[in-house]
Design a protein around this motif. Sequence first.
Motif, PDB file in Angstrom:
ATOM      1  N   TYR A  40      -6.822   5.646  10.070  1.00  0.00           N
ATOM      2  CA  TYR A  40      -5.494   6.241   9.942  1.00  0.00           C
ATOM      3  C   TYR A  40      -5.028   6.196   8.483  1.00  0.00           C
ATOM      4  N   GLU A  41      -5.235   5.074   7.816  1.00  0.00           N
ATOM      5  CA  GLU A  41      -4.804   4.923   6.426  1.00  0.00           C
ATOM      6  C   GLU A  41      -5.505   5.931   5.512  1.00  0.00           C
ATOM      7  N   GLU A  42      -6.812   6.116   5.708  1.00  0.00           N
ATOM      8  CA  GLU A  42      -7.558   7.092   4.906  1.00  0.00           C
ATOM      9  C   GLU A  42      -7.046   8.509   5.164  1.00  0.00           C
ATOM     10  N   LYS A  43      -6.815   8.823   6.428  1.00  0.00           N
ATOM     11  CA  LYS A  43      -6.355  10.173   6.786  1.00  0.00           C
ATOM     12  C   LYS A  43      -4.947  10.408   6.263  1.00  0.00           C
ATOM     13  N   PHE A  50      -3.055  16.450   0.386  1.00  0.00           N
ATOM     14  CA  PHE A  50      -3.176  17.858   0.749  1.00  0.00           C
ATOM     15  C   PHE A  50      -1.801  18.524   0.769  1.00  0.00           C
ATOM     16  N   ILE A  51      -0.814  17.855   1.336  1.00  0.00           N
ATOM     17  CA  ILE A  51       0.536  18.414   1.410  1.00  0.00           C
ATOM     18  C   ILE A  51       1.145  18.543   0.015  1.00  0.00           C
ATOM     19  N   ILE A  52       0.916  17.563  -0.835  1.00  0.00           N
ATOM     20  CA  ILE A  52       1.411  17.641  -2.223  1.00  0.00           C
ATOM     21  C   ILE A  52       0.803  18.857  -2.919  1.00  0.00           C
ATOM     22  N   ARG A  53      -0.513  19.038  -2.784  1.00  0.00           N
ATOM     23  CA  ARG A  53      -1.202  20.152  -3.453  1.00  0.00           C
ATOM     24  C   ARG A  53      -0.801  21.511  -2.902  1.00  0.00           C
ATOM     25  N   THR A  54      -0.658  21.612  -1.593  1.00  0.00           N
ATOM     26  CA  THR A  54      -0.431  22.925  -0.987  1.00  0.00           C
ATOM     27  C   THR A  54       1.031  23.296  -0.827  1.00  0.00           C
ATOM     28  N   GLU A  59       5.710  12.804  -3.471  1.00  0.00           N
ATOM     29  CA  GLU A  59       4.868  11.931  -2.651  1.00  0.00           C
ATOM     30  C   GLU A  59       5.586  11.372  -1.422  1.00  0.00           C
ATOM     31  N   ASP A  60       6.800  10.875  -1.561  1.00  0.00           N
ATOM     32  CA  ASP A  60       7.500  10.290  -0.410  1.00  0.00           C
ATOM     33  C   ASP A  60       7.720  11.319   0.696  1.00  0.00           C
ATOM     34  N   ALA A  61       8.133  12.520   0.329  1.00  0.00           N
ATOM     35  CA  ALA A  61       8.362  13.575   1.317  1.00  0.00           C
ATOM     36  C   ALA A  61       7.048  14.008   1.956  1.00  0.00           C
ATOM     37  N   ALA A  65       6.010  13.761   5.886  1.00  0.00           N
ATOM     38  CA  ALA A  65       5.536  14.940   6.622  1.00  0.00           C
ATOM     39  C   ALA A  65       4.169  14.665   7.248  1.00  0.00           C
ATOM     40  N   ALA A  66       3.285  14.018   6.494  1.00  0.00           N
ATOM     41  CA  ALA A  66       1.947  13.696   7.005  1.00  0.00           C
ATOM     42  C   ALA A  66       2.044  12.765   8.204  1.00  0.00           C
ATOM     43  N   LYS A  67       2.896  11.751   8.119  1.00  0.00           N
ATOM     44  CA  LYS A  67       3.069  10.829   9.251  1.00  0.00           C
ATOM     45  C   LYS A  67       3.555  11.589  10.484  1.00  0.00           C
TER      46      LYS A  67
END
Length: 78
Positions: A40-43, A50-54, A59-61, A65-67
């Motif tokens: 889970y930590e790696e993912k 991925f979300i930051i790049r796309t 980072e916090d947001a 979103a990833a969680k």
Amino acid sequence: MKTCIACGMPMKTQNEFAMGDESKDYCVYCARPDGTMQSYEEKLESMTGFIIRTQGLVEDAAKSAAKGMLEKLPAWKK
């Protein structure tokens, strides 16, 4: 067509499955080099990146979103 249990990606072709193995329930992006599924930590870390790049989120947001995405997927249900 299968959907990755760890990230939700649709897996349509053999090369999208971990190790090209269509019996796996997770995708090539959720697999470690040895073919095992990431933790889970790696993912969470890779999904945040991925979300930051796309999407250009800070980072916090992006982590929030990833969680939110990951908690809905079968691999991470409690």
